[in-house]
Design a protein around this motif. Sequence first.
Motif, PDB file in Angstrom:
ATOM      1  N   ALA A  25      -4.070  -4.285  -3.517  1.00  0.00           N
ATOM      2  CA  ALA A  25      -5.259  -3.598  -4.025  1.00  0.00           C
ATOM      3  C   ALA A  25      -5.909  -2.708  -2.972  1.00  0.00           C
ATOM      4  O   ALA A  25      -6.362  -1.601  -3.284  1.00  0.00           O
ATOM      5  CB  ALA A  25      -6.274  -4.621  -4.538  1.00  0.00           C
ATOM      6  N   LEU A  26      -5.961  -3.169  -1.729  1.00  0.00           N
ATOM      7  CA  LEU A  26      -6.803  -2.505  -0.724  1.00  0.00           C
ATOM      8  C   LEU A  26      -6.039  -1.664   0.291  1.00  0.00           C
ATOM      9  O   LEU A  26      -6.644  -0.843   0.979  1.00  0.00           O
ATOM     10  CB  LEU A  26      -7.629  -3.564   0.029  1.00  0.00           C
ATOM     11  N   VAL A  27      -4.741  -1.853   0.413  1.00  0.00           N
ATOM     12  CA  VAL A  27      -3.971  -1.159   1.446  1.00  0.00           C
ATOM     13  C   VAL A  27      -2.989  -0.199   0.788  1.00  0.00           C
ATOM     14  O   VAL A  27      -2.171  -0.613  -0.043  1.00  0.00           O
ATOM     15  CB  VAL A  27      -3.218  -2.163   2.348  1.00  0.00           C
ATOM     16  N   GLU A  28      -3.054   1.062   1.170  1.00  0.00           N
ATOM     17  CA  GLU A  28      -2.092   2.037   0.645  1.00  0.00           C
ATOM     18  C   GLU A  28      -0.827   1.998   1.488  1.00  0.00           C
ATOM     19  O   GLU A  28      -0.865   2.119   2.712  1.00  0.00           O
ATOM     20  CB  GLU A  28      -2.690   3.443   0.657  1.00  0.00           C
ATOM     21  N   MET A  29       0.320   1.806   0.827  1.00  0.00           N
ATOM     22  CA  MET A  29       1.581   1.570   1.533  1.00  0.00           C
ATOM     23  C   MET A  29       2.696   2.387   0.901  1.00  0.00           C
ATOM     24  O   MET A  29       2.506   3.021  -0.141  1.00  0.00           O
ATOM     25  CB  MET A  29       1.946   0.077   1.448  1.00  0.00           C
ATOM     26  N   VAL A  30       3.862   2.319   1.540  1.00  0.00           N
ATOM     27  CA  VAL A  30       5.056   2.920   0.951  1.00  0.00           C
ATOM     28  C   VAL A  30       5.565   1.988  -0.146  1.00  0.00           C
ATOM     29  O   VAL A  30       5.251   0.788  -0.175  1.00  0.00           O
ATOM     30  CB  VAL A  30       6.146   3.156   2.010  1.00  0.00           C
ATOM     31  N   LEU A  31       6.382   2.526  -1.045  1.00  0.00           N
ATOM     32  CA  LEU A  31       6.843   1.757  -2.200  1.00  0.00           C
ATOM     33  C   LEU A  31       7.562   0.453  -1.818  1.00  0.00           C
ATOM     34  O   LEU A  31       7.292  -0.590  -2.428  1.00  0.00           O
ATOM     35  CB  LEU A  31       7.741   2.634  -3.082  1.00  0.00           C
ATOM     36  N   PRO A  32       8.481   0.447  -0.819  1.00  0.00           N
ATOM     37  CA  PRO A  32       9.143  -0.822  -0.479  1.00  0.00           C
ATOM     38  C   PRO A  32       8.158  -1.925  -0.097  1.00  0.00           C
ATOM     39  O   PRO A  32       8.407  -3.110  -0.386  1.00  0.00           O
ATOM     40  CB  PRO A  32      10.049  -0.445   0.696  1.00  0.00           C
ATOM     41  N   ALA A  33       7.047  -1.559   0.530  1.00  0.00           N
ATOM     42  CA  ALA A  33       6.051  -2.567   0.898  1.00  0.00           C
ATOM     43  C   ALA A  33       5.371  -3.129  -0.348  1.00  0.00           C
ATOM     44  O   ALA A  33       5.119  -4.342  -0.440  1.00  0.00           O
ATOM     45  CB  ALA A  33       5.016  -1.959   1.840  1.00  0.00           C
ATOM     46  N   TYR A  34       5.069  -2.260  -1.309  1.00  0.00           N
ATOM     47  CA  TYR A  34       4.495  -2.740  -2.576  1.00  0.00           C
ATOM     48  C   TYR A  34       5.475  -3.682  -3.281  1.00  0.00           C
ATOM     49  O   TYR A  34       5.075  -4.711  -3.842  1.00  0.00           O
ATOM     50  CB  TYR A  34       4.170  -1.560  -3.495  1.00  0.00           C
ATOM     51  N   ILE A  35       6.759  -3.318  -3.269  1.00  0.00           N
ATOM     52  CA  ILE A  35       7.769  -4.157  -3.914  1.00  0.00           C
ATOM     53  C   ILE A  35       7.844  -5.524  -3.235  1.00  0.00           C
ATOM     54  O   ILE A  35       7.896  -6.570  -3.905  1.00  0.00           O
ATOM     55  CB  ILE A  35       9.142  -3.456  -3.889  1.00  0.00           C
TER      56      ILE A  35
END
Length: 401
Positions: free
Chosen positions: A94-104
């Motif tokens: 919710a709070l940290v904008e990341m690259v897609l692999p990190a979200y996965i």
Amino acid sequence: MAGYGDLVRTPGVLRIIAAQLTARFPNGMTSLALLLHIEHVTGSYGAAGLVLAATSVGQAISGPVTSRWMGMWGMRKVLGLTTVICAVAITTIALVEMVLPAYIALGLIAGLSTPPVQSAARTIYPKLVNSRQLTPLFSLDASLQEIIWIIAPVLITFVATQIGTWEALIVIVVILVGGGSWFILSPEVGRVRIPRSKRRFGVVLTRPPVLLATVIGFLLIGACAAVEAGVVSTFGHGGPEAGLVLAVFSIGSLAGGLTFGHIPIGSWAMARRLAIVAAGLVLTSLSLNVWWLGGTLFAAGIGIAPALAVLFAMTSASVKFSDTAEAYGWIGTGQLIGAAAGSAVAGFLIDGTGPQGAYVAAAVFAVAGFAVAALFARAFPDLRHRDASPLPDTEPSPIIT
């Protein structure tokens, strides 16, 4: 209904039901909130789908594993640890904008750490009520869980669209921690100890009723997921029709569970209840008119909670107490895979033939569930003259005092 009144007046029953429903409320929110948030951040529904897939894979893996851990380390320790890890993972998304692999990766962690509240609650039930009350309690539980699917998606969609997507995820974390704490701190959770299973992991699936419950759960929830995809495809997101029709589907299940769920369970009970679901969904596939869909889905819904009540009761009555949590974990995994399969098949058919294809898929799943229940009716335990209590372990079973 009078039997349900006696049931909720039993000490601890109302508290456990309310606490576990609150703790499980995020189950009706998380997928939708993740979809909206990841799409908002990345601009891609494909990326959001990958995160959701990772979360679902994690949940499917964790169900039987964390449920079995409760017999090794205790319910409170496992529930507390998984709640904390899951809350941290969702908060970070919710709070940290990341690259897609990190979200996965975080989606996978959130799925793996989903607290096994459902398995814990249904393991506690046989120690909370007398044997006569156990089947009605499973029915009440199956009926009231429809409240989650009626309210939760509407609430989280409103927060995500009217306030913000990261705020919606934080709302989920608050409910996850608050509801989880209420359940974990409930006296009944501390008083029931699950004996450590002496059998290898997965052996419980060799019990025919558990395997049947897992397969039928897969098919039943697959049918429901296909219906959801079909309704959304039919009415889109531009009006209230989709939400209202799906709410009617859940209300039918709630009504069916409260009205018929307490009926004694024979070996043909599952087939009869799934016949109602199958007949309703076959009729649903004949027209896309909102009134027709609402009426036929209400009729189909009448069989869902009673069928789930049979599923829970037959599992409880067929395994030792030390294996109940793992058994419910496997059933939950079957349902998760069913939801994914139902959505995927419906999605392909919608792309190829239009919304009608989703309802055909739902009908096929439901008819297959009925066929399995009818063909293997003799493998279902007959509970008309016995209760749904678990089989005794070699060591004394814990009793709430």
